[in-house]
Design a protein around this motif. Sequence first.
Motif, mmCIF file in Angstrom:
data_model
loop_
_atom_site.group_PDB
_atom_site.id
_atom_site.type_symbol
_atom_site.label_atom_id
_atom_site.label_comp_id
_atom_site.label_asym_id
_atom_site.label_seq_id
_atom_site.Cartn_x
_atom_site.Cartn_y
_atom_site.Cartn_z
ATOM 1 N N UNK A 298 -96.411 -71.376 -69.730
ATOM 2 C CA UNK A 298 -96.768 -69.963 -69.714
ATOM 3 C C UNK A 298 -97.851 -69.719 -68.665
ATOM 4 N N UNK A 299 -97.824 -68.577 -67.985
ATOM 5 C CA UNK A 299 -98.861 -68.293 -66.983
ATOM 6 C C UNK A 299 -100.245 -68.278 -67.620
ATOM 7 N N UNK A 300 -101.286 -68.626 -66.845
ATOM 8 C CA UNK A 300 -102.646 -68.631 -67.401
ATOM 9 C C UNK A 300 -103.017 -67.253 -67.937
ATOM 10 N N UNK B 100 -89.795 -61.349 -70.106
ATOM 11 C CA UNK B 100 -89.674 -62.454 -71.059
ATOM 12 C C UNK B 100 -91.038 -62.820 -71.614
ATOM 13 N N UNK B 101 -92.031 -62.989 -70.716
ATOM 14 C CA UNK B 101 -93.372 -63.363 -71.173
ATOM 15 C C UNK B 101 -94.016 -62.257 -71.993
ATOM 16 N N UNK B 102 -93.665 -61.016 -71.716
ATOM 17 C CA UNK B 102 -94.223 -59.903 -72.491
ATOM 18 C C UNK B 102 -93.531 -59.735 -73.838
ATOM 19 N N UNK B 103 -92.471 -60.475 -74.084
ATOM 20 C CA UNK B 103 -91.801 -60.424 -75.372
ATOM 21 C C UNK B 103 -91.095 -59.119 -75.642
ATOM 22 N N UNK B 104 -90.482 -58.544 -74.624
ATOM 23 C CA UNK B 104 -89.780 -57.288 -74.827
ATOM 24 C C UNK B 104 -88.610 -57.500 -75.790
ATOM 25 N N UNK B 105 -88.445 -56.639 -76.789
ATOM 26 C CA UNK B 105 -87.343 -56.824 -77.751
ATOM 27 C C UNK B 105 -85.996 -56.823 -77.054
ATOM 28 N N UNK B 106 -85.062 -57.660 -77.492
ATOM 29 C CA UNK B 106 -83.756 -57.753 -76.810
ATOM 30 C C UNK B 106 -82.931 -56.477 -76.913
ATOM 31 N N UNK B 107 -83.269 -55.611 -77.877
ATOM 32 C CA UNK B 107 -82.508 -54.363 -78.036
ATOM 33 C C UNK B 107 -83.120 -53.202 -77.268
ATOM 34 N N UNK C 243 -99.310 -58.278 -65.912
ATOM 35 C CA UNK C 243 -99.346 -58.022 -67.344
ATOM 36 C C UNK C 243 -98.753 -59.184 -68.133
ATOM 37 N N UNK C 244 -97.808 -59.915 -67.543
ATOM 38 C CA UNK C 244 -97.183 -61.031 -68.247
ATOM 39 C C UNK C 244 -98.140 -62.189 -68.470
ATOM 40 N N UNK C 245 -99.323 -62.138 -67.842
ATOM 41 C CA UNK C 245 -100.315 -63.195 -68.043
ATOM 42 C C UNK C 245 -101.139 -62.973 -69.305
ATOM 43 N N UNK C 246 -100.911 -61.895 -70.011
ATOM 44 C CA UNK C 246 -101.648 -61.647 -71.240
ATOM 45 C C UNK C 246 -101.383 -62.723 -72.272
ATOM 46 N N UNK C 247 -102.367 -62.929 -73.142
ATOM 47 C CA UNK C 247 -102.162 -63.840 -74.257
ATOM 48 C C UNK C 247 -101.096 -63.260 -75.181
ATOM 49 N N UNK C 248 -100.244 -64.096 -75.783
ATOM 50 C CA UNK C 248 -99.184 -63.565 -76.652
ATOM 51 C C UNK C 248 -99.682 -62.652 -77.760
ATOM 52 N N UNK C 249 -100.920 -62.888 -78.264
ATOM 53 C CA UNK C 249 -101.442 -62.029 -79.318
ATOM 54 C C UNK C 249 -101.721 -60.616 -78.821
#
Length: 827
Positions: A184-186, A263-270, A219-225
């Motif tokens: 995952x990106x830093x 993908x890294x931002x966790x966009x919902x598949x729908x 923005x994709x470098x954000x922590x998953x939380x």
Amino acid sequence: MSARLLCKVASLRHISPLQYRQFLWTHQLHKAYAETQTDTETEEGDGGKDVQPQPQGAPLVEGYRLDYNPSSYLRPKPDRGTALSRGDLEAEEDARVAPSSLFPPPPFRKPGNHYSVSSSRRLLSSTKNTLLDLAFSHNSGPVKSEPSPSHRSASSAPNVKGDPRAFQRCRSEYSAMTLDLSRRPPAVQSKQAFNLLHRVTVLKGGMGPADVTAFLCQLSHLHPDQTPLVRGDTRFIMLLRYSVENLRQFTHGQILEALRSLVWLGLPPTHSMLGLYEAELGRRAGEMDLHQLLLAADLWRCLGRPVPQYLERLYACVSLHLAEVGVPELVQLVYVMGEGRRRPADLTRPLEQLLTRHLDRLEPEEVGAVCLGLFKSQTSLSEGLASRLVDRALSVVGQMSDFSLVNVMKLLRFSYLDHRPWLAVMAEEVPRRAPNMGVQGLMHVALACSALHYRDEIILLSIAERLPSLAPHCRSKDSGKLLWAFGTLGVLPSQCPDLYPSLVDALRSTEAEYQRYPEHLLTGLLGLAFVCQFPQDLLALALSPEFVNMATRSTQLELKKDLFTLDGTVALELPDWTGPRLSGQLREEVAETLWRYAQTDVCQKPEVLEAEAALKDLLGGEEFVSKRMIIPHTRTIDLEVHLDPSGRPVPVTSTSRQGTSSPAAGRSHPKSWERVNTGVTLTDDLVAQLTRAKGPLPPPPTPSLRPPPLRRTEPDEGGGLFSVGVDLTDGLVGALTKPRHPFLLSRKPGRRQDKTAAKLAIQVTNRNQYCYRSQLLLGLHAMKRRQLGCAGYQVVELPHWEWFPLLRKSRTEKLAYLHCKVLGRLD
């Protein structure tokens, strides 16, 4: 912020002012957490555990108090000893957590964890979940409680699901066509992300494709939380809208980079925006190179979104790039096919050619990935190529992970390939690996053995020894298929006393899953019936009207036959059963369906037709032989014969002959045994054949000559283990050539006479009814033998290793064999 401004902003967001205040507080809470490194404090009060996070430097919201009461989020479990109603099944299923489409499910289902907040996800709003997750993940005084035994065992259990993408780390070339989810990106702080979103509102329509891609990438470098907050921000939604408005202006690299960021931002598949990305990538497929095509497919897989239209375009374009396909491209393509669950017909032949060319260069994990992709996509290889692929797996089996080894077993199961060297090695590998394998891997090994009819006690008992400790973590699919596999291969409860009780308990603990997967309960109960195990509470559930109605409405699976088999088994083997049964209408419907199929399949097999004709000749007519399904729920036919107490055949009654394919079915039979010519006409040719003489019948021997010795027919060449000879004694020749009463003439004077007629069920078996290279019947057929005895029948078997070679012999030898089989049963 004034109330008027709050109402204005809330109207733009289409939410109430109270909900918007709650969102702002959550925003501040996450922002404070991202900027501080100190722990939060916890206060405990009477009557419960109250958590009040107080990050340093964050404004304290007075009056906020988070009451956590785990019992309020749990449903009481119904009594497992009683059958669930349809409403109870639906309620339990709704209370379960569906696996996330973005991240893999937990290694095991953890029943009874009263301290898990995620189990109540459907009962709480997303905002409350965010607060709960934060409070319990980042406080300095976490709530301490003694975990339940099941929770402790789950935490120490091995991971049951391997990494299907592990092969992508075998070669550096995969980085150009895949996304490595382990890198995952830093992470950046949330303050930077919100500054970026502020710039989006400043630039607005002035952003070009490069700006949009750069914003998404940062923005994709954000922590998953922190990503849920960004996804819910209107400025992020505005950024997505600008991206799709200018999608035609994006280069191939930019659109793929944007998709990677999502993908890294966790966009919902729908998400609706992804449909536009899919359409654009499908339109560009013909212009993209092979690596870009495979990368796009991998990104869609990471997002968890099915894209059948794009995959169609991908498969069509791959045929134009076959010259560029090397080992990594081939393995990644097979992986994409497997995850798409579809076999492109036009690629089957090129795929076989590519596999033949690169087979010896595959790494151990790549072999496993290819086997899994072929299995999931249901791609059939030629027997020679499939055997070569398993040969390659065999050469590197010591370096393969458990996950890859299981994938090879899946391919064998799908291909019905009895690769004996591989199976022999499994007798060494499975016992060594089983203590560290998870329940799903063990299930697939056992299921592959049952599909191949391969009974190796070393493999099966090593799995059986491991399973009781893993049974609490079984899904309904795992426990059902394990019971089916062990029951099919005839592993008796006495051989592994703890196996069946633990798996039955697992079936009981997953009742809620039967609302969605009713076939798993039926599969497990049938496997138990094979070894004479009948848990009556689960049988009552499976035969209850609610469950039957739910199962028969299934459009994907035909479960009526399984219900019919289970119901018929209960009727024969549990005579005191007072629980529910199938309706008479449903039983008649399924029995008629099975008989129609049998008439076009097994009734027309040469070995069955020959046995039926020979028996009719031997016994004196078609009214003495009935070809029918004596117990229809076992799905096979028998040749029924009745003998009176003196050993004479009697006509089969019209009731017994119902359903037979004979045109005389159901007619009365006025002929008696004495009025029927049951012998074989004595001719010169017949006597010559019996005595192995050549030419015309020789004159009778004079008293001074010695009687001819007994002769034995010799088997045909190549008969091997299946060769059968019949001793033609004087008594047997006489019995075959007498015009009347062959049974009476061959009976011994001292034989006991039964008071009732004997009902014989003559079975013509084949090798698919036995375990591999053995004479041990498989579970369903062993159960049928047992139930025929319960129904008052004596089984006379014509085993394939005896009857099939006789199909090449003379009519006389067949009659002699059947005569011995039928009369021998009476001795």
